[in-house]
Structures are given as C-alpha cells and as structure tokens.
Design an enzyme around this catalytic site. Structure first.
Site, PDB file in Angstrom:
ATOM      1  N   ASP A  17     -42.404   6.811  45.877  1.00  0.00           N
ATOM      2  CA  ASP A  17     -42.128   8.140  46.385  1.00  0.00           C
ATOM      3  C   ASP A  17     -42.399   8.121  47.897  1.00  0.00           C
ATOM      4  O   ASP A  17     -43.099   7.232  48.393  1.00  0.00           O
ATOM      5  CB  ASP A  17     -43.044   9.136  45.663  1.00  0.00           C
ATOM      6  CG  ASP A  17     -42.994  10.517  46.269  1.00  0.00           C
ATOM      7  OD1 ASP A  17     -41.892  11.021  46.498  1.00  0.00           O
ATOM      8  OD2 ASP A  17     -44.082  11.082  46.514  1.00  0.00           O
ATOM      9  N   ASP A  19     -42.957  11.367  50.409  1.00  0.00           N
ATOM     10  CA  ASP A  19     -43.976  12.328  50.854  1.00  0.00           C
ATOM     11  C   ASP A  19     -45.184  12.321  49.923  1.00  0.00           C
ATOM     12  O   ASP A  19     -45.051  12.448  48.705  1.00  0.00           O
ATOM     13  CB  ASP A  19     -43.378  13.736  50.880  1.00  0.00           C
ATOM     14  CG  ASP A  19     -42.319  13.890  51.958  1.00  0.00           C
ATOM     15  OD1 ASP A  19     -42.682  14.105  53.117  1.00  0.00           O
ATOM     16  OD2 ASP A  19     -41.122  13.782  51.616  1.00  0.00           O
ATOM     17  N   ASP A 195     -46.967  10.927  43.837  1.00  0.00           N
ATOM     18  CA  ASP A 195     -48.081  11.884  43.900  1.00  0.00           C
ATOM     19  C   ASP A 195     -47.778  13.245  43.316  1.00  0.00           C
ATOM     20  O   ASP A 195     -48.674  14.088  43.203  1.00  0.00           O
ATOM     21  CB  ASP A 195     -48.488  12.094  45.372  1.00  0.00           C
ATOM     22  CG  ASP A 195     -47.492  12.976  46.107  1.00  0.00           C
ATOM     23  OD1 ASP A 195     -46.287  12.627  46.122  1.00  0.00           O
ATOM     24  OD2 ASP A 195     -47.903  14.021  46.635  1.00  0.00           O
TER      25      ASP A 195
END
Length: 243
Positions: A17, A19, A195
């Site tokens: 991922d 960000d 996240d």
C-alpha cells in the site's frame, strides 16, 4: 509496537500500500513526503527479488509515479481499476464514468460548503476526504450513503478519514490475484503490507494463498502480523541486504 516479522523465501513477491505504509499520511493527499530510503529500499527489493515488487493503492497511477520517480514499479492504482503490469502493459476495467461523475456532482455542494473537505475526482472513483474536518464524519457518511442509494453500481470504501466511492467488482485483493497470474509474480509467495481498511481485501487473498500479511499500526485486521512503519522498514532492509 513491533512484532517479530517472519523470514521469507527467495521466491517471494511484495505488494505495498502507499499512504500509511510507504509514506506517512499527511493532512492533504498532495502533501505526503517520500523519504529517500523508500525509493532506495524499493529499488533494492526489486533487484533482489527479480522485479516482483508492486504498489497497490487507491491513488491515481500518475500521482504514484510522480511521488516515486524515477521508479515506475508495477502498480495497481485506484484500488485496481487501473493496473500496470511488470511488462508495462496497462489493464483498465469498466470505470463506470457516468456513475462516478454523477457521484461527484452530488458530493460537490457538500465539499464547497465546508472548507477543509477535499473532494478528489479520480478516473474511476471519487473520494471525500475529511481529515481536516473530522467533526463532519457523520455528515460525510450520510452523503456517500445517499449517493450509493441512488447509484447501486457503486460501493463505499471507507478509509482513514476518507470515504471513497467506486464501481462494484474492484478491490485490492482482485488486483493482487491479477498480478500473481503474470510474470514475474506468478508462482511466488505473496507478501502484502498495508495499514487501512481498504487493504483487508488483499489480506484475505494473500492469507488464502498462504502468503504473509502485515498490518501497519493499529486497527482490527485479518493480517497475520503487525508492526509500525519503522519495524516494517527495518525488516525489509534486512531482506534487501541478504545475499
């Protein structure tokens, strides 16, 4: 908050991922900073693992490329609506432009009436960011729910201080499966680090395939391991440096 992350086999494939994983989340999407070590580490992993390193993100492809330049890694952008394979071949599904444009029109008055809300129009989705106006979370939730009620081809993808509307049948898990059907990812053990809630689809797929799933920071998850960004980068650095 660092767990001991597992050893990996040489025949691994890495999916990250953007960000909150490769970069720290910023108050505005355009304000994130890419640390020099991020590019260095991605390049080193790409070299050591035969090019089997990809970014899987909600960001538009050109934005990711801009942040990571001069790297141009295989990337699933906009949660997989747009995907560039390792060969450079582009894959783009039905973007549902008409319903995305309708959603954008419906949400625009709310964003314009509330400074600090950011309405991001992507090629295949629209995202309503409320990080700068957290007190408006309920109003934003109600607004996107109203949009979906009128446009059943769309689904809501909640994230960290953002609601994204995208066509059904697009998610990060589907994108990871597509990569794993192509060289150099095919036949490798997948590793996914993310996240946010949007990464759970990918965690589910990678768990099913017997790979390694890593949740960065807190929050409920089906990932098998958990760490923070510092722990993740320490672990990856060790992998990249092994002969």
């Amino acid at each position: 908050m660092t767990e001991i992350l597992p050893p990996v086999v040489r025949n691994s494939a890495f999916f990250f991922d953007f960000d909150g994983t490769l970069v720290e989340i910023a108050s505005r999407p355009d304000l994130v900073q890419v640390e020099p070590r991020v590019r260095d580490l991605l390049r080193a992993l790409d070299d050591r693992f035969g090019g089997a390193v990809a970014v899987v993100t909600g960001r538009p492809l050109d934005v990711v490329d801009g942040f990571l330049a001069p790297l141009a890694l295989p990337t699933a952008a906009e949660h997989g609506s747009v995907r560039r394979g390792a060969s450079g071949r582009m894959h783009a599904g039905d973007k549902g432009n008409e319903v995305i444009e309708a959603a954008h029109r419906m949400l625009k008055p709310l964003a314009e009436a509330n400074p600090g809300l950011i309405l991001e129009r992507k090629s295949s989705s629209v995202a309503l960011h409320y990080r700068q106006r957290p007190e408006l979370s309920e109003a934003c939730a109600a607004a996107v729910e109203e949009v979906v009620a009128k446009n059943p081809r769309l689904v809501i993808l909640p994230g960290k201080m953002v609601f994204e509307l995208k066509p059904k049948g697009v998610d990060k898990g589907i994108a990871v499966r597509a990569f794993l059907e192509e060289a150099p990812f095919k036949g490798r053990v997948p590793i996914f680090a993310g996240d946010d809630v949007t990464d759970e689809h990918a965690f589910a797929v990678v768990n099913e395939l017997g790979g390694i799933t890593i949740k960065v920071d807190d929050g409920e998850t089906q990932a098998k391991y958990r760490t923070d960004r510092s722990g993740l980068f320490d672990w990856l650095s060790g992998l990249a440096e092994k002969p």
